[in-house]
Design an enzyme around this catalytic site. Structure first.
Site, PDB file in Angstrom:
ATOM      1  N   HIS A 165       0.633  -1.036  -0.073  1.00  0.00           N
ATOM      2  CA  HIS A 165       0.156   0.049   0.059  1.00  0.00           C
ATOM      3  C   HIS A 165       0.906   1.147   0.209  1.00  0.00           C
ATOM      4  O   HIS A 165       1.968   1.247   0.579  1.00  0.00           O
ATOM      5  CB  HIS A 165      -1.013   0.147   1.018  1.00  0.00           C
ATOM      6  CG  HIS A 165      -2.007  -0.830   1.173  1.00  0.00           C
ATOM      7  ND1 HIS A 165      -2.801  -1.060   0.121  1.00  0.00           N
ATOM      8  CD2 HIS A 165      -2.445  -1.642   2.182  1.00  0.00           C
ATOM      9  CE1 HIS A 165      -3.833  -1.842   0.214  1.00  0.00           C
ATOM     10  NE2 HIS A 165      -3.687  -2.309   1.611  1.00  0.00           N
ATOM     11  N   CYS A 221      -0.038   2.350  -4.711  1.00  0.00           N
ATOM     12  CA  CYS A 221      -1.036   3.653  -4.785  1.00  0.00           C
ATOM     13  C   CYS A 221      -0.248   4.789  -4.611  1.00  0.00           C
ATOM     14  O   CYS A 221       0.755   5.048  -3.521  1.00  0.00           O
ATOM     15  CB  CYS A 221      -2.092   3.531  -4.123  1.00  0.00           C
ATOM     16  SG  CYS A 221      -3.144   2.254  -4.210  1.00  0.00           S
TER      17      CYS A 221
END
Length: 359
Positions: A165, A221
């Site tokens: 992430h 991301c």
């Protein structure tokens, strides 16, 4: 110790910058007021000396905490080729990923078999490791980043791969053109915090001496400028490009000490990267990591320009919708397709169609 506050809406733990009065939750976007009594006593050492410049606090020059070896058992340094490979699944957090360890194992295979990185020179941090020092916790990742560049010499080739992430936090120093710092999320980010792009830059970019080459491959991301490098290659779908100048207006140096630093990232800072079976047809992988390896395996990585074009074409030409897992559930799909565009950044601009790609 950094202050952590809980979002009153979704209970996510947030880490406000020093002296911040409010912080917006990156999950549900709710705004939380920060308890200012925490800042009545002198704050702990800030992330960089730019903090003191911003608030005009006269302090003697001290070494940045980013440039020091974190506490713990250091890892032995090995070889002219060295790699740090991290894959984070976030088990039992409600933010699980499925393909990150697959990405890490595929990257290790590529480095060993295509680019002759010795086994002893590849440090793996995944939740599959039995050794607690090889788990991708915040402190282990910080220690490993320091290890990656420790004692590097001219002729060395270094690689940092991360699959997991990524997020953003509001920047209050004026160093970010979009007003946000990009971050990487270790497996314990919910309690120990994220790793900011400022720290990554100061740990593995700025110390890099002449003759040393560093490549980062970041599948996360909001990772477009996660190394805080001064220049971003803005390329359109036709392959035409210009180098954007991302040097901070404050004048803070974000380049190296003479070494070469090039980063491939999964998407632009405002975009998300995905975990999908649509590309491999077999296992879940990060779309960016898969497209990076495929470009090399299919002979499309002769130059950095052909490499970036091949990665983007792989993602453009496949329907990736429906299998994505993102840290930001509030992000939107546009026309039912995820807009993910791998990015290229560097410490210096160069002709991407003339410079040969190599690790």
């Amino acid at each position: 110790m950094s202050m952590l506050v809980n979002c009153p809406n979704c209970r996510t733990q947030l880490q406000p910058p020093p002296a911040a009065r409010y912080i917006r939750c990156t999950i549900c976007l709710a705004v939380t007021q920060v308890d200012q009594t925490y800042f009545l006593s002198p704050p702990p050492p800030p992330y960089s000396s730019a903090y003191h410049h911003q608030y005009h606090v006269p302090v003697p020059p001290v070494p940045s905490p980013y440039g020091q070896m974190p506490a713990g058992q250091p890892v032995g340094v090995h070889g002219k080729k060295r790699a740090l490979v991290c894959g984070v699944l976030y088990r039992n957090t409600g933010r699980e990923l499925k393909g990150s360890v697959n990405d890490a194992m595929c990257m290790k295979f590529l480095l060993r078999n295509r680019f002759n990185f010795p086994e002893a020179s590849i440090l793996m941090l995944t939740e599959e490791e039995n050794d607690p020092d090889r788990k991708p916790t915040r402190e282990n990742m910080r220690r490993a980043l320091y290890w990656l560049v420790q004692g590097c010499q001219p002729g060395d080739s270094l690689v940092f791969h991360f699959s997991g992430h990524g997020s953003q936090l509001r920047n209050y120093t004026g160093d970010e053109l979009d007003g946000f710092d990009e971050t990487l999320c270790p497996m314990d980010y919910q309690t120990q915090g994220m790793i900011l792009d400022d720290e990554i830059n100061e740990t593995i970019v700025r110390p890099l001496p002449p003759g040393v080459k560093l490549h980062a491959i970041v599948d996360a991301c909001h990772s477009g400028t996660v190394l805080d490098l001064p220049f971003l290659c803005r390329m359109n779908r036709s392959g035409h490009y210009v180098w954007e100048d991302h040097r901070p207006r404050s004048g803070v140096w974000k380049g190296s000490s003479g070494g070469e630093v090039i980063s491939f990232s999964g998407c632009d800072d405002h975009q998300i990267s995905i975990d999908t079976r649509a590309l491999s047809k077999v296992a879940l992988t990060g779309a960016m990591t898969f497209s990076f390896i495929q470009a090399i395996e299919h002979g499309h990585a002769t130059t950095y320009g052909t490499m970036l074009n091949s990665m983007r074409s792989t993602i453009y030409n496949n329907d990736l919708g429906g299998n994505y897992v993102t840290y930001f559930p509030t992000m939107h799909l546009i026309n039912d397709r995820l807009k993910q565009e791998p990015q290229l950044t560097s410490n210096i601009p160069f002709d991407v169609y003339m410079k040969p790609f190599s690790l």
